[in-house]
Design a protein around this motif. Sequence first.
Motif, PDB file in Angstrom:
ATOM      1  N   ARG A 110       0.837  -1.214   0.000  1.00  0.00           N
ATOM      2  CA  ARG A 110       0.000   0.000   0.000  1.00  0.00           C
ATOM      3  C   ARG A 110       0.866   1.255   0.000  1.00  0.00           C
ATOM      4  NH1 ARG A 110      -3.595  -2.899   3.820  1.00  0.00           N
ATOM      5  NH2 ARG A 110      -5.524  -3.415   2.689  1.00  0.00           N
ATOM      6  N   ALA A 111       1.955   1.228   0.772  1.00  0.00           N
ATOM      7  CA  ALA A 111       2.848   2.384   0.803  1.00  0.00           C
ATOM      8  C   ALA A 111       3.501   2.620  -0.552  1.00  0.00           C
ATOM      9  CB  ALA A 111       3.921   2.182   1.876  1.00  0.00           C
ATOM     10  N   LYS A 112       3.600   1.548  -1.362  1.00  0.00           N
ATOM     11  CA  LYS A 112       4.174   1.656  -2.700  1.00  0.00           C
ATOM     12  C   LYS A 112       3.113   1.912  -3.770  1.00  0.00           C
ATOM     13  CE  LYS A 112       8.496   1.036  -1.678  1.00  0.00           C
ATOM     14  NZ  LYS A 112       9.535   2.061  -1.999  1.00  0.00           N
ATOM     15  N   GLY A 113       1.865   2.175  -3.333  1.00  0.00           N
ATOM     16  CA  GLY A 113       0.820   2.576  -4.270  1.00  0.00           C
ATOM     17  C   GLY A 113      -0.139   1.494  -4.708  1.00  0.00           C
ATOM     18  N   ALA A 114      -0.077   0.305  -4.112  1.00  0.00           N
ATOM     19  CA  ALA A 114      -0.967  -0.777  -4.511  1.00  0.00           C
ATOM     20  C   ALA A 114      -2.382  -0.542  -4.012  1.00  0.00           C
ATOM     21  CB  ALA A 114      -0.431  -2.106  -3.973  1.00  0.00           C
ATOM     22  N   ASP A 115      -3.368  -0.977  -4.813  1.00  0.00           N
ATOM     23  CA  ASP A 115      -4.750  -0.912  -4.347  1.00  0.00           C
ATOM     24  C   ASP A 115      -5.021  -2.105  -3.424  1.00  0.00           C
ATOM     25  OD1 ASP A 115      -5.068  -3.142  -5.966  1.00  0.00           O
ATOM     26  OD2 ASP A 115      -6.107  -2.056  -7.569  1.00  0.00           O
ATOM     27  N   ASP A 116      -6.274  -2.219  -2.957  1.00  0.00           N
ATOM     28  CA  ASP A 116      -6.580  -3.252  -1.968  1.00  0.00           C
ATOM     29  C   ASP A 116      -6.354  -4.663  -2.506  1.00  0.00           C
ATOM     30  OD1 ASP A 116      -7.207  -1.335  -0.121  1.00  0.00           O
ATOM     31  OD2 ASP A 116      -9.384  -1.488  -0.383  1.00  0.00           O
ATOM     32  N   ALA A 117      -6.753  -4.894  -3.768  1.00  0.00           N
ATOM     33  CA  ALA A 117      -6.593  -6.232  -4.343  1.00  0.00           C
ATOM     34  C   ALA A 117      -5.123  -6.590  -4.488  1.00  0.00           C
ATOM     35  CB  ALA A 117      -7.291  -6.302  -5.704  1.00  0.00           C
ATOM     36  N   ALA A 118      -4.338  -5.648  -4.964  1.00  0.00           N
ATOM     37  CA  ALA A 118      -2.904  -5.899  -5.128  1.00  0.00           C
ATOM     38  C   ALA A 118      -2.226  -6.044  -3.773  1.00  0.00           C
ATOM     39  CB  ALA A 118      -2.252  -4.781  -5.926  1.00  0.00           C
ATOM     40  N   ALA A 119      -2.670  -5.265  -2.781  1.00  0.00           N
ATOM     41  CA  ALA A 119      -2.091  -5.365  -1.445  1.00  0.00           C
ATOM     42  C   ALA A 119      -2.384  -6.735  -0.839  1.00  0.00           C
ATOM     43  CB  ALA A 119      -2.640  -4.258  -0.550  1.00  0.00           C
ATOM     44  N   GLU A 120      -3.572  -7.241  -1.091  1.00  0.00           N
ATOM     45  CA  GLU A 120      -3.920  -8.576  -0.587  1.00  0.00           C
ATOM     46  C   GLU A 120      -3.023  -9.639  -1.217  1.00  0.00           C
ATOM     47  OE1 GLU A 120      -7.750 -11.284  -1.217  1.00  0.00           O
ATOM     48  OE2 GLU A 120      -8.128  -9.607   0.152  1.00  0.00           O
ATOM     49  N   ARG A 121      -2.791  -9.524  -2.512  1.00  0.00           N
ATOM     50  CA  ARG A 121      -1.899 -10.461  -3.174  1.00  0.00           C
ATOM     51  C   ARG A 121      -0.478 -10.340  -2.615  1.00  0.00           C
ATOM     52  NH1 ARG A 121      -2.503 -13.068  -7.953  1.00  0.00           N
ATOM     53  NH2 ARG A 121      -4.657 -13.124  -7.167  1.00  0.00           N
ATOM     54  N   ALA A 122      -0.070  -9.122  -2.266  1.00  0.00           N
ATOM     55  CA  ALA A 122       1.256  -8.923  -1.664  1.00  0.00           C
ATOM     56  C   ALA A 122       1.359  -9.649  -0.330  1.00  0.00           C
ATOM     57  CB  ALA A 122       1.533  -7.434  -1.480  1.00  0.00           C
ATOM     58  N   GLY A 123       0.268  -9.654   0.440  1.00  0.00           N
ATOM     59  CA  GLY A 123       0.263 -10.383   1.704  1.00  0.00           C
ATOM     60  C   GLY A 123       0.449 -11.878   1.491  1.00  0.00           C
ATOM     61  N   LEU A 124      -0.208 -12.417   0.464  1.00  0.00           N
ATOM     62  CA  LEU A 124      -0.038 -13.828   0.141  1.00  0.00           C
ATOM     63  C   LEU A 124       1.396 -14.131  -0.286  1.00  0.00           C
ATOM     64  CD1 LEU A 124      -0.936 -16.707  -0.609  1.00  0.00           C
ATOM     65  CD2 LEU A 124      -1.731 -15.783  -2.810  1.00  0.00           C
ATOM     66  N   ILE A 125       1.940 -13.284  -1.135  1.00  0.00           N
ATOM     67  CA  ILE A 125       3.305 -13.498  -1.627  1.00  0.00           C
ATOM     68  C   ILE A 125       4.308 -13.442  -0.471  1.00  0.00           C
ATOM     69  CG2 ILE A 125       5.142 -12.443  -3.001  1.00  0.00           C
ATOM     70  CD1 ILE A 125       2.902 -11.706  -5.047  1.00  0.00           C
ATOM     71  N   ALA A 126       4.129 -12.485   0.430  1.00  0.00           N
ATOM     72  CA  ALA A 126       5.028 -12.387   1.588  1.00  0.00           C
ATOM     73  C   ALA A 126       4.965 -13.663   2.425  1.00  0.00           C
ATOM     74  CB  ALA A 126       4.656 -11.175   2.436  1.00  0.00           C
ATOM     75  N   LEU A 127       3.755 -14.204   2.601  1.00  0.00           N
ATOM     76  CA  LEU A 127       3.610 -15.427   3.372  1.00  0.00           C
ATOM     77  C   LEU A 127       4.278 -16.603   2.655  1.00  0.00           C
ATOM     78  CD1 LEU A 127       2.376 -16.461   5.998  1.00  0.00           C
ATOM     79  CD2 LEU A 127       0.289 -17.013   4.719  1.00  0.00           C
ATOM     80  N   GLY A 128       4.169 -16.620   1.321  1.00  0.00           N
ATOM     81  CA  GLY A 128       4.841 -17.659   0.545  1.00  0.00           C
ATOM     82  C   GLY A 128       6.350 -17.626   0.732  1.00  0.00           C
ATOM     83  N   ILE A 129       6.918 -16.429   0.768  1.00  0.00           N
ATOM     84  CA  ILE A 129       8.367 -16.297   0.984  1.00  0.00           C
ATOM     85  C   ILE A 129       8.753 -16.831   2.363  1.00  0.00           C
ATOM     86  CG2 ILE A 129      10.255 -14.633   1.222  1.00  0.00           C
ATOM     87  CD1 ILE A 129       8.668 -12.834  -0.755  1.00  0.00           C
ATOM     88  N   PHE A 130       7.934 -16.565   3.367  1.00  0.00           N
ATOM     89  CA  PHE A 130       8.200 -17.046   4.726  1.00  0.00           C
ATOM     90  C   PHE A 130       8.212 -18.576   4.760  1.00  0.00           C
ATOM     91  CE2 PHE A 130       6.355 -17.316   9.289  1.00  0.00           C
ATOM     92  CZ  PHE A 130       7.603 -17.407   9.837  1.00  0.00           C
ATOM     93  N   PHE A 131       7.250 -19.196   4.082  1.00  0.00           N
ATOM     94  CA  PHE A 131       7.222 -20.662   4.021  1.00  0.00           C
ATOM     95  C   PHE A 131       8.421 -21.198   3.243  1.00  0.00           C
ATOM     96  CE2 PHE A 131       2.926 -20.512   5.627  1.00  0.00           C
ATOM     97  CZ  PHE A 131       2.735 -21.767   6.206  1.00  0.00           C
TER      98      PHE A 131
END
Length: 413
Positions: A204-225
């Motif tokens: 969101r701080a980089k300008g993503a909308d809600d849908a893109a921000a949600e996908r970013a949350g998933l991607i971050a979790l994937g990196i953690f796994f």
Amino acid sequence: MVRNPRLKRSSPARAHPFAIALAVIAPWLIGLGAIDIPSARAGQPATTPLTPPQPKPAQRRPAQPKLTKSQAAAVAAYDKALIAFKKILAERRAQIEALKSPVKAPAQKRAKKPKALPNLPGQAIYLARLKVMSTYADLTDALPSRIGRPNAYGVPPAFFEAGIEPLIEEYAELFRIMQAPPAFAQSSDAPLRDVVQLGMAIARAKGADDAAAERAGLIALGIFFAETNARQNIGNARSNTYKGSLQTGPSEDHNGRRKWAAIKKKIAKLDPALAARDDAEEARAAGIDQRFNHWTAVRNGLMNAHADLLGDIPAIAAMMPDEIDQMKLFQLIQIIPTPTRAALKSGNVATYEISDRRVMGFLRNNSIFTFGKADRARTSATYREILDAMWLFNSKFEKARARFAAIKRGAAE
């Protein structure tokens, strides 16, 4: 002739008078049906004469085709790798147990003392596991009949023999012990949710909308796994450099911390509660390596390598629509950042080709094009081929996707 020692040679056994009489009249009684002798097979009349069972002709096993020289070599290589894997697992287990509970035995019974754990104790067992899988891939190439049943890890059966699953369980347990967080590590009660929230906030701080921000949350979790199997604050049994929840080095951690400070005011405007949590974690982590505070480790790791790309998720999704492929692409930012950024800038990630020998080496060191002679002989690959070769990450990203869905539903960790 061996005799029964209980029988006396001087006293021959005497036949009972009734036994003699029975021997004389038995054939006549049997003929009249007065004595019922069980038949050899169910349903057979009792008067059927008894005949000893005839032995069945020996069943010959079909002759096994003789192995070619290359096939025999493939069998021998796999057997040798498996023996070496078992040996190093047993050695590490003995070393760990000796450290946990040293027992002094009497001098005459004292077993050979296990050697102390070496520096980077996980490297040898990691390489031994790769050798097992690689030689098995060579074996199934040479003998496709050796491809077995599906395994519990979702690894293609041509690369992994399901019968050795207990060895992999022991392998994973040894790594859990050797990579345990240090005593001073600062954990989170909701480590998965923290990763998702930080990924979304950065996007969101980089300008993503809600849908893109949600996908970013998933991607971050994937990196953690992908990095730690979703285990927070761990060490690294294969490296003295990379530590913590996102396995960053000191310079990467410091760089991420600097980048976070640059957008902190923007974060505070967008999500005051998250900024307040960040202040609390900063204070908590004062005086320790921030890689061993789960919150700051994830925050700094994402900011270092992924922040700018998290803001470009719509464009990335247009080139690579599949969620698993997207997580793989962001994982490649961890492994080979420069070529991956170049591939993204090319406008066609799938066809972008890598032929640098050093880069191919980095991929192989991360279980990509690692298993079997055919893969190891590769000198180049497109990103589509690289993503397809990342099958060892599939189960991790599927777990991340499932846990992300649970977090969205409000489920507890």
